[in-house]
Write a protein that holds these residues in place. Structure first.
Motif, short mmCIF file in Angstrom:
data_model
loop_
_atom_site.label_atom_id
_atom_site.label_comp_id
_atom_site.label_asym_id
_atom_site.label_seq_id
_atom_site.Cartn_x
_atom_site.Cartn_y
_atom_site.Cartn_z
N GLY A 25 0.81 -1.21 0.00
CA GLY A 25 0.00 0.00 0.00
C GLY A 25 0.85 1.26 0.00
O GLY A 25 0.46 2.27 0.60
N LEU A 26 2.00 1.20 -0.68
CA LEU A 26 2.93 2.33 -0.71
C LEU A 26 3.23 2.73 -2.14
O LEU A 26 2.84 2.05 -3.09
CB LEU A 26 4.27 1.90 -0.08
CG LEU A 26 4.28 1.50 1.38
CD1 LEU A 26 5.60 0.85 1.72
CD2 LEU A 26 4.06 2.73 2.23
N GLU A 27 3.99 3.81 -2.26
CA GLU A 27 4.50 4.22 -3.56
C GLU A 27 5.81 3.50 -3.83
O GLU A 27 6.57 3.20 -2.89
CB GLU A 27 4.74 5.74 -3.59
CG GLU A 27 3.47 6.57 -3.43
CD GLU A 27 2.51 6.38 -4.59
OE1 GLU A 27 2.98 6.29 -5.74
OE2 GLU A 27 1.30 6.33 -4.34
N GLN A 28 6.10 3.25 -5.09
CA GLN A 28 7.34 2.58 -5.48
C GLN A 28 8.56 3.32 -4.94
O GLN A 28 9.54 2.71 -4.53
CB GLN A 28 7.40 2.49 -7.00
CG GLN A 28 8.69 1.88 -7.53
CD GLN A 28 8.73 1.85 -9.05
OE1 GLN A 28 7.80 2.26 -9.73
NE2 GLN A 28 9.81 1.36 -9.58
N LYS A 43 8.09 -0.58 11.84
CA LYS A 43 7.77 -1.93 12.31
C LYS A 43 6.52 -2.47 11.60
O LYS A 43 6.47 -3.64 11.24
CB LYS A 43 7.56 -1.94 13.83
CG LYS A 43 7.24 -3.32 14.38
CD LYS A 43 7.31 -3.34 15.88
CE LYS A 43 6.93 -4.64 16.52
NZ LYS A 43 7.10 -5.87 15.84
N ARG A 44 5.56 -1.60 11.36
CA ARG A 44 4.33 -2.01 10.69
C ARG A 44 4.63 -2.60 9.31
O ARG A 44 4.10 -3.64 8.94
CB ARG A 44 3.41 -0.79 10.55
CG ARG A 44 2.16 -1.06 9.78
CD ARG A 44 1.27 0.19 9.78
NE ARG A 44 0.58 0.25 8.52
CZ ARG A 44 0.40 1.33 7.80
NH1 ARG A 44 0.85 2.48 8.21
NH2 ARG A 44 -0.26 1.28 6.67
N PHE A 45 5.53 -1.96 8.56
CA PHE A 45 5.84 -2.45 7.22
C PHE A 45 6.79 -3.65 7.26
O PHE A 45 6.71 -4.52 6.41
CB PHE A 45 6.38 -1.33 6.34
CG PHE A 45 5.31 -0.35 5.97
CD1 PHE A 45 4.27 -0.72 5.13
CD2 PHE A 45 5.31 0.93 6.49
CE1 PHE A 45 3.25 0.17 4.81
CE2 PHE A 45 4.30 1.83 6.18
CZ PHE A 45 3.27 1.45 5.34
N VAL A 46 7.64 -3.71 8.27
CA VAL A 46 8.49 -4.90 8.43
C VAL A 46 7.58 -6.11 8.68
O VAL A 46 7.78 -7.17 8.08
CB VAL A 46 9.50 -4.71 9.58
CG1 VAL A 46 10.20 -6.02 9.91
CG2 VAL A 46 10.52 -3.63 9.22
N THR A 47 6.59 -5.94 9.52
CA THR A 47 5.64 -7.02 9.81
C THR A 47 4.90 -7.43 8.54
O THR A 47 4.75 -8.63 8.25
CB THR A 47 4.64 -6.59 10.90
OG1 THR A 47 5.38 -6.28 12.08
CG2 THR A 47 3.63 -7.69 11.19
N LYS A 48 4.44 -6.45 7.76
CA LYS A 48 3.75 -6.76 6.50
C LYS A 48 4.66 -7.52 5.54
O LYS A 48 4.23 -8.46 4.87
CB LYS A 48 3.25 -5.48 5.82
CG LYS A 48 2.00 -4.90 6.42
CD LYS A 48 1.54 -3.72 5.58
CE LYS A 48 0.16 -3.27 5.98
NZ LYS A 48 -0.35 -2.23 5.06
#
Length: 116
Positions: A25-28, A43-48
């Motif tokens: 759900g991010l930009e390239q 941490k949220r994106f590391v978990t994802k």
């Protein structure tokens, strides 16, 4: 998660930075900045990303790449992900019903080729 870890994850998932970004759900540009070490994922994106890793290549939605040739039927049959899907279809009646509804909109290749 280091820039090398993110590059390794993309290699493991066989995806582009754009495809990984879409899955998160991010930009390239954000993923590319992580890979350069200009930014670091929270941490949220590391978990994802760990969740994506645990799901494997099938977790990434892919757009056909330029010059990509559609996989032959034999290549599809040799793909372990195809057989994982078949096992799920066989085991779950509700999934079969839902896939059957979805499949109604698609032509049957056996009927298209004239072989019955």
């Amino acid at each position: 998660m280091t820039p090398d870890d993110i590059k390794a994850l993309r290699k493991e998932l066989d995806c582009t930075a754009k495809e990984l970004a879409a899955a998160l759900g991010l930009e390239q540009e954000t993923v590319l900045a992580w890979e350069k070490g200009d930014l670091f994922p929270t941490k949220r994106f590391v978990t994802k990303m760990e969740e994506l890793r645990s799901k494997g290549k099938g977790a990434i939605v892919r757009k056909p790449r330029r010059g990509a040739v559609a996989a032959s039927p034999m290549a599809v049959l040799a793909d372990p992900e195809t057989w994982k899907l078949v096992r799920k279809l066989v085991a779950h009646a509700e999934l079969r019903r839902e896939v059957g509804k979805l499949a109604e909109a698609y032509p049957d290749p056996a009927e298209e080729s004239g072989s019955t």
